[in-house]
Design a protein around this motif. Sequence first.
Motif, PDB file in Angstrom:
ATOM      1  N   PRO A   1       0.811  -1.225   0.000  1.00 50.76           N
ATOM      2  CA  PRO A   1       0.000   0.000   0.000  1.00 50.76           C
ATOM      3  C   PRO A   1       0.844   1.274   0.000  1.00 50.76           C
ATOM      4  N   ALA A   2       1.935   1.288   0.784  1.00 49.00           N
ATOM      5  CA  ALA A   2       2.755   2.499   0.875  1.00 49.00           C
ATOM      6  C   ALA A   2       3.569   2.744  -0.391  1.00 49.00           C
ATOM      7  N   SER A   3       3.646   1.726  -1.261  1.00 50.34           N
ATOM      8  CA  SER A   3       4.549   1.828  -2.408  1.00 50.34           C
ATOM      9  C   SER A   3       3.860   2.198  -3.710  1.00 50.34           C
ATOM     10  N   VAL A   4       2.555   2.409  -3.664  1.00 51.42           N
ATOM     11  CA  VAL A   4       1.850   2.678  -4.911  1.00 51.42           C
ATOM     12  C   VAL A   4       1.136   4.035  -4.912  1.00 51.42           C
ATOM     13  N   THR A   5       1.267   4.782  -3.834  1.00 49.72           N
ATOM     14  CA  THR A   5       0.501   6.028  -3.734  1.00 49.72           C
ATOM     15  C   THR A   5       0.939   7.071  -4.752  1.00 49.72           C
ATOM     16  N   ASP A   6       2.218   7.085  -5.112  1.00 47.21           N
ATOM     17  CA  ASP A   6       2.695   8.117  -6.041  1.00 47.21           C
ATOM     18  C   ASP A   6       3.341   7.540  -7.290  1.00 47.21           C
ATOM     19  N   THR A   7       2.824   6.422  -7.714  1.00 47.25           N
ATOM     20  CA  THR A   7       3.449   5.751  -8.855  1.00 47.25           C
ATOM     21  C   THR A   7       2.542   5.864 -10.063  1.00 47.25           C
ATOM     22  N   GLN A   8       3.123   5.782 -11.271  1.00 42.02           N
ATOM     23  CA  GLN A   8       2.290   5.839 -12.483  1.00 42.02           C
ATOM     24  C   GLN A   8       1.985   4.447 -13.033  1.00 42.02           C
ATOM     25  N   LEU A   9       2.860   3.507 -12.668  1.00 39.09           N
ATOM     26  CA  LEU A   9       2.677   2.154 -13.197  1.00 39.09           C
ATOM     27  C   LEU A   9       3.071   1.143 -12.135  1.00 39.09           C
ATOM     28  N   VAL A  10       2.216   0.152 -11.926  1.00 39.31           N
ATOM     29  CA  VAL A  10       2.532  -0.961 -11.020  1.00 39.31           C
ATOM     30  C   VAL A  10       2.643  -2.225 -11.876  1.00 39.31           C
ATOM     31  N   VAL A  11       3.745  -2.952 -11.716  1.00 36.60           N
ATOM     32  CA  VAL A  11       3.887  -4.227 -12.425  1.00 36.60           C
ATOM     33  C   VAL A  11       3.913  -5.342 -11.380  1.00 36.60           C
TER      34      VAL A  11
ATOM     35  N   CYS B   1      -3.962   3.328  -4.783  1.00 28.55           N
ATOM     36  CA  CYS B   1      -3.465   4.319  -5.745  1.00 28.55           C
ATOM     37  C   CYS B   1      -4.187   5.645  -5.525  1.00 28.55           C
ATOM     38  N   ARG B   2      -3.441   6.742  -5.586  1.00 27.34           N
ATOM     39  CA  ARG B   2      -4.087   8.038  -5.440  1.00 27.34           C
ATOM     40  C   ARG B   2      -4.399   8.679  -6.788  1.00 27.34           C
ATOM     41  N   HIS B   3      -3.529   8.385  -7.782  1.00 24.12           N
ATOM     42  CA  HIS B   3      -3.679   9.030  -9.086  1.00 24.12           C
ATOM     43  C   HIS B   3      -4.159   8.013 -10.109  1.00 24.12           C
ATOM     44  N   GLU B   4      -4.273   8.506 -11.347  1.00 20.90           N
ATOM     45  CA  GLU B   4      -4.539   7.576 -12.444  1.00 20.90           C
ATOM     46  C   GLU B   4      -3.337   6.647 -12.561  1.00 20.90           C
ATOM     47  N   THR B   5      -3.544   5.394 -12.258  1.00 24.23           N
ATOM     48  CA  THR B   5      -2.426   4.456 -12.268  1.00 24.23           C
ATOM     49  C   THR B   5      -2.759   3.268 -13.145  1.00 24.23           C
ATOM     50  N   LEU B   6      -1.802   2.895 -13.978  1.00 27.42           N
ATOM     51  CA  LEU B   6      -1.968   1.649 -14.749  1.00 27.42           C
ATOM     52  C   LEU B   6      -1.318   0.521 -13.953  1.00 27.42           C
ATOM     53  N   ILE B   7      -1.965  -0.625 -13.989  1.00 24.39           N
ATOM     54  CA  ILE B   7      -1.408  -1.809 -13.329  1.00 24.39           C
ATOM     55  C   ILE B   7      -1.332  -2.916 -14.371  1.00 24.39           C
TER      56      ILE B   7
ATOM     57  N   THR C   1       8.897 -11.955 -27.028  1.00 22.36           N
ATOM     58  CA  THR C   1       7.508 -11.566 -27.242  1.00 22.36           C
ATOM     59  C   THR C   1       6.831 -11.293 -25.903  1.00 22.36           C
ATOM     60  N   VAL C   2       6.112 -10.185 -25.822  1.00 25.70           N
ATOM     61  CA  VAL C   2       5.237  -9.942 -24.681  1.00 25.70           C
ATOM     62  C   VAL C   2       3.809  -9.900 -25.215  1.00 25.70           C
ATOM     63  N   VAL C   3       2.944 -10.740 -24.646  1.00 26.86           N
ATOM     64  CA  VAL C   3       1.542 -10.724 -25.043  1.00 26.86           C
ATOM     65  C   VAL C   3       0.789  -9.782 -24.103  1.00 26.86           C
ATOM     66  N   VAL C   4       0.110  -8.792 -24.684  1.00 22.59           N
ATOM     67  CA  VAL C   4      -0.746  -7.902 -23.901  1.00 22.59           C
ATOM     68  C   VAL C   4      -2.188  -8.339 -24.174  1.00 22.59           C
ATOM     69  N   THR C   5      -2.948  -8.545 -23.100  1.00 28.17           N
ATOM     70  CA  THR C   5      -4.279  -9.141 -23.243  1.00 28.17           C
ATOM     71  C   THR C   5      -5.368  -8.212 -22.714  1.00 28.17           C
TER      72      THR C   5
ATOM     73  N   ALA D   1      -2.155   0.590 -25.324  1.00 28.40           N
ATOM     74  CA  ALA D   1      -1.028   1.135 -26.089  1.00 28.40           C
ATOM     75  C   ALA D   1       0.097   1.571 -25.153  1.00 28.40           C
ATOM     76  N   GLN D   2      -0.258   2.128 -24.009  1.00 29.37           N
ATOM     77  CA  GLN D   2       0.752   2.539 -23.017  1.00 29.37           C
ATOM     78  C   GLN D   2       1.540   1.320 -22.526  1.00 29.37           C
ATOM     79  N   ILE D   3       0.808   0.272 -22.229  1.00 27.58           N
ATOM     80  CA  ILE D   3       1.471  -0.938 -21.720  1.00 27.58           C
ATOM     81  C   ILE D   3       2.353  -1.540 -22.817  1.00 27.58           C
ATOM     82  N   ALA D   4       1.850  -1.519 -24.046  1.00 31.31           N
ATOM     83  CA  ALA D   4       2.657  -2.026 -25.161  1.00 31.31           C
ATOM     84  C   ALA D   4       3.940  -1.205 -25.293  1.00 31.31           C
ATOM     85  N   ALA D   5       3.821   0.119 -25.173  1.00 35.11           N
ATOM     86  CA  ALA D   5       4.994   0.994 -25.301  1.00 35.11           C
ATOM     87  C   ALA D   5       5.997   0.706 -24.181  1.00 35.11           C
TER      88      ALA D   5
END
Lengths: 290, 290
Positions: A68-78, A97-103, A153-157, A168-172
């Motif tokens: 929880p403490a590690s995702v408050t100011d992040t843009q991407l969580v993997v 997450c506090r902001h718009e975050t992609l996971i 190869t990375v498959v995005v689903t 597209a962001q995740i692909a990039a």
Amino acid sequence: MPLSQPVEHTPRWDTVTIVGMGMIGTSLGIELMRRGVAGQVIGVGRDPKKLHMAETMGACTSVSTSLPASVTDTQLVVVCTPVSRIVADVRQAAACCRHETLITDVGSTKAAIVAELDRGLPPAARFIGSHPLAGSEKTGPTAAMQNLFEGRTVVVTPGKATRPADAAQIAAFWKALGAKVTQMDPAEHDRVVAGSSHLPHLVSSALAAATPRECLPLVAGGWADTTRVAGGDPQLWTDILLENKDNVLASLATFETVLGRFRQALSHNDARALVEVLQEAKRIRDALGS
Amino acid sequence: MPLSQPVEHTPRWDTVTIVGMGMIGTSLGIELMRRGVAGQVIGVGRDPKKLHMAETMGACTSVSTSLPASVTDTQLVVVCTPVSRIVADVRQAAACCRHETLITDVGSTKAAIVAELDRGLPPAARFIGSHPLAGSEKTGPTAAMQNLFEGRTVVVTPGKATRPADAAQIAAFWKALGAKVTQMDPAEHDRVVAGSSHLPHLVSSALAAATPRECLPLVAGGWADTTRVAGGDPQLWTDILLENKDNVLASLATFETVLGRFRQALSHNDARALVEVLQEAKRIRDALGS
């Protein structure tokens, strides 16, 4: 927008949080830092020793045992934890997450995970599944490899609710690490990897388990290659096989049919039938290259 | 005496004839020349182009398409042809030897070959079977490798009529190429390699043959390793599998039992049973190392 301005044409994320600093998580962190794809990488895990090791290896700029403490100011969580933990870890991250975050994740199965996470996450977070076809039978941060994703190869689903811009962001993101990205429906992904990865693991393990100890002094490169992945983590692979059970059982049935052709041909001294199966196998194997 | 005086503690053979300049024969010739184990190496084969290639690669001092003409003044003949041709090639060589000549082979099966050749050869020739556990799925002289036998195991399989001094000569020959030599009864050898080499080849080929084309774009290192030996020569492996049919069928039955445990465990969502088989496989695989 999780993607900040490109620096020298490389997509750059201010902060990326990696949950699970094992072989894949640590390799990922190393590449994010090495290629300048992320400004900060927060490594999250339960074992402080492994986190320290990952940090020492240059895989992250800080570490934490608190998701929880590690995702408050992040843009991407993997999320790089085993498949049986991915849904819970994504939910926990999304809740904090506090902001718009992609996971995204790196799990070897996708259908059940995407179905569970495609909807119903808090509005600050959106999940898009990934599966990098890269790894090793070795585990832990010390098994991490530089350039692990280069040329892989990375498959995005995307799920039904996924916004194309997010996919597209995740692909990039993966492309910035050198990977080739392909998009697939999650269920189709699971059907295909049952044949390309999960059945091979099961077969390799069955071969190792069926090898009498007395045979080991006479094994050579053939046995070593064929059983290499059997050295993988049993718990991790139990999760994967169970998660993709129906597809794996179907692939296993196909495999058993081919074994039956071998048994039949051998029993009847049928050289022509043997050559035929072996030629078929060689054609398919040679289509890949070494 | 086939063994001339040691030069710098290396056993040295004046002339060695290699019958069959494929991957193994050419690699053998290269090592005999490179290490000064043989003064002359005569390369025998049916295809002048391949013979020329082997000669160019430094695998022999002369070449010939005539087996009879190539063994009259040699001390050692190494038959490197496919298992189905070994008995005939050894007989032909034995019929043309003028001096006391040792003949060995590199075949992957031993029981039938040794039983046929242990007695009844002309008095000038004596056969002792060998099986170097070294090779590749690639074929032909261009696939030859330097140092192919270094650190590898070579099984020498004396028959009932074999003189211990002859077996010792053949062992010294392989040791001079860097190999570790072990002696085994031919039937015991065939039983053990069914599990350590022939079943792995069959399983690897069955997996490749069972892989749908649509899965190939998503294969990664696991599939590539597990199916590597399926790229081997279909005719050559048909011969080997048929020659060792009973042992291979018995090993296949053991393998199918383990597959059945996997199927059962998966069908019943039995995670504990799955972990158990995977752990068993990992223990056996890890006992070998990479």
